[in-house]
Write an enzyme that holds these catalytic residues in place. Structure first.
Site, PDB file in Angstrom:
ATOM      1  N   ILE A 113       0.722  -1.302   0.013  1.00 11.39           N
ATOM      2  CA  ILE A 113       0.000   0.069   0.012  1.00 11.39           C
ATOM      3  C   ILE A 113       0.885   1.161  -0.120  1.00 11.39           C
ATOM      4  CG2 ILE A 113      -2.016  -1.068   1.020  1.00 11.39           C
ATOM      5  CD1 ILE A 113      -1.146   0.323   3.669  1.00 11.39           C
ATOM      6  N   HIS A 120       9.427 -11.426   3.884  1.00 12.87           N
ATOM      7  CA  HIS A 120       8.481 -11.263   2.640  1.00 12.87           C
ATOM      8  C   HIS A 120       9.569 -10.738   1.657  1.00 12.87           C
ATOM      9  CE1 HIS A 120       9.233  -7.497   4.983  1.00 12.87           C
ATOM     10  NE2 HIS A 120       8.931  -6.674   3.890  1.00 12.87           N
TER      11      HIS A 120
END
Length: 294
Positions: free
Chosen positions: A30, A93
């Site tokens: 985001i 990640h």
């Protein structure tokens, strides 16, 4: 305290999902470097990616390979860049970043802001292009914020706007429970909600909503900047778990509300700050804190 990513996996926080299997999840960043910037994670929470057992590390990269193919097919670019940083969120990640030049991979670049509708389009386009794993059926659309909103708009699932607003406020209450904003004193985060004006929320409209004199000073601030000392792992809270909670709150506000800003009302040494954005139901929602600044 679960990481932000673990809370996304658990369904406690929303995300623009693009791919998922039993052990992995991929969703749009985001705060991207470029449009289509995607995060790929193992569902199991492991802080350092190279602490994963070899088979799990290999499986994560194989999943990332499929996601990268979907990103490249959906987002015009020369290559998909791959990066592992591992400092911001304590959950392994991989960054997949559409790139046309090396500079697109520079994490010192300013993050871009992508409109919600565009994020929905990107997530849907990428999800449609991610190839199935060998031996699997073609991927089916994932449940995402965009899909929840589409489903909610159908006659069979139609719900009052107030119900959506109440749900947003309840989630805000859970996210802010027990959190304090630290200035020169500690102020609890108080959830607030107001009926949004029909037009743009300018200073005068806000002061009317808050029953403040028309000449009260109003300053606006970007949410990420306002919370920067509270979302940093080594910030004023001195507690990584609390910093992660502020990160979760920040992510929720940016994903679930539109045009979120922080409004500083009044003059020092004591003033009120309101973090507010528009809900899908046409209200303003967020939180309020009292600041002491001498």
């Amino acid at each position: 305290m679960p990481s932000i990513f673990s809370r996304i996996v658990a369904g406690e926080l929303p995300a623009y999902k693009v791919a998922e299997d039993e052990h992995h999840l991929a969703f749009l960043d985001i705060t991207p470097l470029v449009e289509g910037h995607t995060l790929v994670i193992p569902k199991k929470e492991v802080d350092y990616i190279f602490d994963l057992p070899p088979a799990e590390l290999a499986a994560l990269h194989q999943f990332a390979q499929r996601v990268a193919k979907g990103v490249k097919a959906a987002v015009p670019c020369r290559r998909i860049g791959v990066a592992v940083i591992g400092l911001e969120v304590p959950h392994a990640h991989i960054h997949l970043i559409p790139m046309n030049k090396v500079a697109d991979m520079n994490f010192a670049n300013p993050k871009i802001k992508v409109a919600e509708e565009r994020m929905k389009e990107l997530a849907a386009a990428i999800a449609a292009q991610v190839p199935a794993a060998e031996g699997e059926a073609a991927p089916v659309p994932l449940e995402s914020k965009a899909e929840r909103e589409t489903a909610a708009s159908s006659p069979a699932a139609e719900a009052p706007a107030d119900a959506a607003a109440d749900s947003t406020l309840e989630q805000l209450r859970q996210l802010t429970e027990g959190l304090y904003f630290v200035s020169e004193s500690d102020s609890p985060l108080a959830v607030v909600s107001y009926q949004a004006p029909a037009g743009e929320l300018d200073a005068q409209e806000l002061l009317k909503l808050l029953n403040q004199p028309a000449d009260t000073p109003v300053q606006t601030q970007e949410l990420t900047h306002f919370l920067r000392n509270h979302t940093a792992d080594d910030g004023v809270l001195g507690n990584v778990e609390l910093a992660n909670r502020f990160k979760a709150l920040q992510m929720f506000l940016k994903q679930e509300l539109e045009d979120v800003k922080v409004y500083r009302i009044g003059k020092g040494p004591q003033l009120d700050a309101y973090a507010l954005g528009r809900t899908p139901g046409g209200k303003l929602a967020g939180f309020k804190v009292t600041l002491i600044e001498t």
